[in-house]
Design a protein around this motif. Structure first.
Motif, PDB file in Angstrom:
ATOM      1  N   LYS A   1      36.997 -70.994  -9.890  1.00 23.38           N
ATOM      2  CA  LYS A   1      35.600 -70.962  -9.444  1.00 23.38           C
ATOM      3  C   LYS A   1      34.683 -70.170 -10.376  1.00 23.38           C
ATOM      4  CE  LYS A   1      32.496 -70.927  -5.756  1.00 23.38           C
ATOM      5  NZ  LYS A   1      31.360 -71.425  -6.480  1.00 23.38           N
ATOM      6  N   PRO A   2      35.069 -68.957 -10.857  1.00 22.59           N
ATOM      7  CA  PRO A   2      34.167 -68.250 -11.773  1.00 22.59           C
ATOM      8  C   PRO A   2      33.871 -69.034 -13.057  1.00 22.59           C
ATOM      9  CG  PRO A   2      35.832 -66.754 -10.946  1.00 22.59           C
ATOM     10  CD  PRO A   2      36.222 -68.134 -10.491  1.00 22.59           C
ATOM     11  N   ALA A   3      34.836 -69.798 -13.535  1.00 21.07           N
ATOM     12  CA  ALA A   3      34.603 -70.616 -14.726  1.00 21.07           C
ATOM     13  C   ALA A   3      33.609 -71.726 -14.409  1.00 21.07           C
ATOM     14  CB  ALA A   3      35.906 -71.211 -15.233  1.00 21.07           C
ATOM     15  N   ASN A   4      33.767 -72.339 -13.246  1.00 22.46           N
ATOM     16  CA  ASN A   4      32.840 -73.380 -12.827  1.00 22.46           C
ATOM     17  C   ASN A   4      31.427 -72.819 -12.700  1.00 22.46           C
ATOM     18  OD1 ASN A   4      31.951 -75.886 -11.932  1.00 22.46           O
ATOM     19  ND2 ASN A   4      32.359 -75.373  -9.800  1.00 22.46           N
ATOM     20  N   ASP A   5      31.304 -71.638 -12.093  1.00 25.50           N
ATOM     21  CA  ASP A   5      29.988 -71.017 -11.942  1.00 25.50           C
ATOM     22  C   ASP A   5      29.375 -70.674 -13.298  1.00 25.50           C
ATOM     23  OD1 ASP A   5      30.320 -71.227  -9.216  1.00 25.50           O
ATOM     24  OD2 ASP A   5      30.942 -69.129  -8.958  1.00 25.50           O
ATOM     25  N   TYR A   6      30.184 -70.194 -14.225  1.00 19.14           N
ATOM     26  CA  TYR A   6      29.677 -69.819 -15.544  1.00 19.14           C
ATOM     27  C   TYR A   6      29.164 -71.041 -16.308  1.00 19.14           C
ATOM     28  CZ  TYR A   6      29.569 -68.234 -20.380  1.00 19.14           C
ATOM     29  OH  TYR A   6      29.180 -67.962 -21.657  1.00 19.14           O
ATOM     30  N   PHE A   7      29.931 -72.113 -16.292  1.00 19.04           N
ATOM     31  CA  PHE A   7      29.528 -73.282 -17.068  1.00 19.04           C
ATOM     32  C   PHE A   7      28.417 -74.081 -16.389  1.00 19.04           C
ATOM     33  CE2 PHE A   7      33.745 -72.706 -19.105  1.00 19.04           C
ATOM     34  CZ  PHE A   7      33.281 -72.578 -20.391  1.00 19.04           C
ATOM     35  N   ASN A   8      28.220 -73.894 -15.094  1.00 16.53           N
ATOM     36  CA  ASN A   8      27.147 -74.596 -14.387  1.00 16.53           C
ATOM     37  C   ASN A   8      25.934 -73.705 -14.118  1.00 16.53           C
ATOM     38  OD1 ASN A   8      28.534 -77.020 -14.256  1.00 16.53           O
ATOM     39  ND2 ASN A   8      29.585 -76.443 -12.383  1.00 16.53           N
ATOM     40  N   ARG A   9      25.847 -72.548 -14.777  1.00 16.64           N
ATOM     41  CA  ARG A   9      24.732 -71.643 -14.559  1.00 16.64           C
ATOM     42  C   ARG A   9      23.440 -72.246 -15.091  1.00 16.64           C
ATOM     43  NH1 ARG A   9      27.011 -70.282 -19.283  1.00 16.64           N
ATOM     44  NH2 ARG A   9      25.714 -69.468 -20.962  1.00 16.64           N
ATOM     45  N   PRO A  10      22.308 -71.875 -14.486  1.00 22.49           N
ATOM     46  CA  PRO A  10      21.036 -72.376 -15.026  1.00 22.49           C
ATOM     47  C   PRO A  10      20.756 -71.732 -16.388  1.00 22.49           C
ATOM     48  CG  PRO A  10      20.666 -70.933 -13.142  1.00 22.49           C
ATOM     49  CD  PRO A  10      22.142 -71.086 -13.296  1.00 22.49           C
ATOM     50  N   ARG A  11      20.221 -72.519 -17.248  1.00 20.18           N
ATOM     51  CA  ARG A  11      19.922 -72.036 -18.601  1.00 20.18           C
ATOM     52  C   ARG A  11      18.421 -71.929 -18.769  1.00 20.18           C
ATOM     53  NH1 ARG A  11      24.550 -74.417 -18.600  1.00 20.18           N
ATOM     54  NH2 ARG A  11      26.268 -73.779 -19.841  1.00 20.18           N
ATOM     55  N   THR A  12      18.021 -70.861 -19.397  1.00 20.31           N
ATOM     56  CA  THR A  12      16.593 -70.668 -19.650  1.00 20.31           C
ATOM     57  C   THR A  12      16.266 -71.201 -21.026  1.00 20.31           C
ATOM     58  OG1 THR A  12      16.991 -68.468 -20.525  1.00 20.31           O
ATOM     59  CG2 THR A  12      16.489 -68.639 -18.176  1.00 20.31           C
ATOM     60  N   THR A  13      15.113 -71.769 -21.139  1.00 21.10           N
ATOM     61  CA  THR A  13      14.662 -72.257 -22.438  1.00 21.10           C
ATOM     62  C   THR A  13      13.606 -71.334 -22.977  1.00 21.10           C
ATOM     63  OG1 THR A  13      13.012 -73.667 -21.388  1.00 21.10           O
ATOM     64  CG2 THR A  13      15.156 -74.660 -21.847  1.00 21.10           C
ATOM     65  N   THR A  14      13.657 -71.086 -24.250  1.00 19.37           N
ATOM     66  CA  THR A  14      12.654 -70.219 -24.888  1.00 19.37           C
ATOM     67  C   THR A  14      11.594 -71.096 -25.535  1.00 19.37           C
ATOM     68  OG1 THR A  14      13.997 -70.143 -26.890  1.00 19.37           O
ATOM     69  CG2 THR A  14      14.293 -68.361 -25.298  1.00 19.37           C
ATOM     70  N   PRO A  15      10.340 -70.735 -25.357  1.00 24.98           N
ATOM     71  CA  PRO A  15       9.259 -71.573 -25.938  1.00 24.98           C
ATOM     72  C   PRO A  15       9.174 -71.492 -27.425  1.00 24.98           C
ATOM     73  CG  PRO A  15       8.342 -69.729 -24.702  1.00 24.98           C
ATOM     74  CD  PRO A  15       9.835 -69.642 -24.604  1.00 24.98           C
TER      75      PRO A  15
END
Length: 136
Positions: free
Chosen positions: A122-136
């Motif tokens: 589960k922690p691996a699943n959570d890490y790889f499915n985390r929201p990613r922020t985009t930098t402008p």
């Protein structure tokens, strides 16, 4: 990055190193068979081209393991799926080696299973499915 993924990443680098060593050994065995200094019967009737093919496939797997392990930090582009695939390939290769009477099957099975299990938790699943922020 969770600790289980750090462990899986380190194990992928170890798998790559062991694959490179095995590929070099098979390459030199193929050269010895090709030159005639070793009889092919000594290494279970494998011809030089077969040994070269097995060595090349080991190098490809090592390269894939290095690329996947290096991309763990970003967690994008199927990194988790690639790590699961490599862990599965290594574990199945170890099982085939075990049932055909080859040596050194235990470490392959153990390394492949640990990478596989760590990437499926589960922690691996959570890490790889985390929201990613985009930098402008």
């Amino acid at each position: 990055m969770p600790g289980i993924l750090k462990a899986a990443r380190v194990l992928l680098f170890i798998i790559a190193g062991l694959q490179i060593l095995a590929a070099l050994a098979l390459f030199f065995a193929g050269l010895a068979v090709q030159s005639g200094s070793v009889d092919a019967a000594d290494i279970e009737d494998l011809s030089a081209p077969v040994l070269f093919l097995i060595a090349t496939s080991g190098l490809v797997l090592a390269a894939a393991a290095i690329v996947i392990a290096a991309r763990f930090r970003s967690g994008r582009g199927g990194v988790r799926a690639g790590a699961i695939a490599i862990g599965t390939l290594v574990a199945v290769n170890g099982l085939v080696n075990l049932f055909t009477g080859g040596g050194f099957a235990g470490p392959s099975i153990a390394l492949g299973c640990v990478v596989l299990v760590n990437c499926l938790r589960k922690p691996a699943n959570d890490y790889f499915n985390r929201p990613r922020t985009t930098t402008p």
